[in-house]
Design a protein around this motif. Structure first.
Motif, PDB file in Angstrom:
ATOM      1  N   PHE A   2      21.225 -15.645  27.937  1.00 39.19           N
ATOM      2  CA  PHE A   2      20.582 -14.323  27.996  1.00 39.19           C
ATOM      3  C   PHE A   2      19.069 -14.393  28.181  1.00 39.19           C
TER       4      PHE A   2
ATOM      5  N   LEU B 264      18.797 -10.837  20.749  1.00 39.78           N
ATOM      6  CA  LEU B 264      19.363 -11.330  22.011  1.00 39.78           C
ATOM      7  C   LEU B 264      19.220 -12.848  22.100  1.00 39.78           C
TER       8      LEU B 264
ATOM      9  N   LEU C 294      22.020   1.140  33.546  1.00 39.15           N
ATOM     10  CA  LEU C 294      20.994   0.259  34.098  1.00 39.15           C
ATOM     11  C   LEU C 294      21.317  -0.373  35.449  1.00 39.15           C
TER      12      LEU C 294
ATOM     13  N   LYS D  28       7.626  -7.079  29.807  1.00 38.46           N
ATOM     14  CA  LYS D  28       7.335  -5.642  29.769  1.00 38.46           C
ATOM     15  C   LYS D  28       6.641  -5.271  28.447  1.00 38.46           C
TER      16      LYS D  28
ATOM     17  N   ALA E 289      12.278  -8.567  29.295  1.00 36.85           N
ATOM     18  CA  ALA E 289      11.919  -7.590  28.262  1.00 36.85           C
ATOM     19  C   ALA E 289      10.581  -7.974  27.625  1.00 36.85           C
TER      20      ALA E 289
ATOM     21  N   LEU F 159      29.536 -13.099  25.683  1.00 31.91           N
ATOM     22  CA  LEU F 159      29.407 -12.335  24.435  1.00 31.91           C
ATOM     23  C   LEU F 159      30.616 -12.568  23.521  1.00 31.91           C
TER      24      LEU F 159
END
Ligand code: 1PZ
Length: 214
Positions: free
Chosen positions: A50, A43, A146, A60, A57, A165
């Motif tokens: 991003f 990513l 999500l 986490k 992420a 993207l």
């Protein structure tokens, strides 16, 4: 060496998720986190737009890694043992976030939900036409998964980021697994592993009524 850093390939993610499920069908935490770390690196290659996603992420991943580095590390070896340990010791906020805001169960659930999106996104990419838009595949799969758990402001920011993207073929080449066709073949190989990990976790969380942890 610099060459080693440059040879990062999304194949590492496949290998990690392939190593997740044990013979007893438990989901191993370390390869799961290794898979996510590979995804985060990928990513980050796609651009700074991003970074708000990869930062979350990483946060986490680190919360769970800290459990894996704590005195209780053995309890966090698999998702099954984590759920059992945290529930038996009252370490999960079952109603609303309070005393244990960053439980392993709650944090893992965020990655688990994102894995569902990933599964659908990669499948969309794999089966998409050559000239299809990654941004469209990404937003459709995000909206179907999500997005249901995200507030408006995040959905909005995600939608803006998706526009950055690249086209499907460029995206597939960024994976560094060879040609676009080779990347598609790799996805075909990787997806069953990701689906299996997702399915086992989903069943475990459903069985313990943990799918709605706030
Ligand atoms: C290839 C393009 C990448 C698209 C990524 C699609 C996912 C968009 C997710 C947007 C998340 C934005 C940041 C923060 C979200 C958090 O609020 C939530 C809930 O956590 P809480 O606030 O309850 O603590 N976090 C998540 O849902 C976890 C999201 C992890 C996303 C990882 C994506 C990795 C993508 C790899 C791409 C190959």
């Amino acid at each position: 060496m610099a060459a080693a850093a440059a040879t990062f390939s999304l194949r590492e993610v496949l290998v990690a998720f392939a190593a997740c499920v044990s013979e007893q069908r438990a989901v191993r935490v370390d390869p799961y986190l290794a898979g996510w770390k590979g995804l985060v690196r990928f990513l980050n290659c796609l651009g700074t737009i991003f970074s708000f996603i990869s930062k979350d992420a990483v946060t986490k991943i680190e919360i769970i890694e800290n459990y894996r580095n704590s005195d209780q590390r053995e309890k966090y070896l698999t998702v099954q043992s984590m759920v059992e340990y945290e529930l038996a010791n009252g370490l999960v906020d079952l109603q609303k976030r309070s005393k244990h805001p960053d439980s392993g169960c709650r944090t893992f659930l965020r990655l688990h939900r994102a894995l569902h999106w990933l599964q659908m996104f990669l499948e969309g990419l794999r089966t998409g036409e050559d000239n299809s838009k990654t941004s469209v595949i990404c937003s459709e799969t995000y909206n179907a998964s999500l997005a249901n758990y995200h507030p408006w402001i995040i959905r909005k920011a995600a939608g803006v980021a998706f526009c950055a993207l690249p086209t499907r073929n460029t995206f597939l080449e960024t994976m560094n697994v060879g040609t676009a066709e080779e990347a598609v073949a790799m996805l075909g190989e990787a997806l069953p592993y990701i689906c299996e990990v997702y399915k086992i976790t989903e069943e475990l969380y459903a069985q313990h009524k943990l799918l709605d942890l706030t």
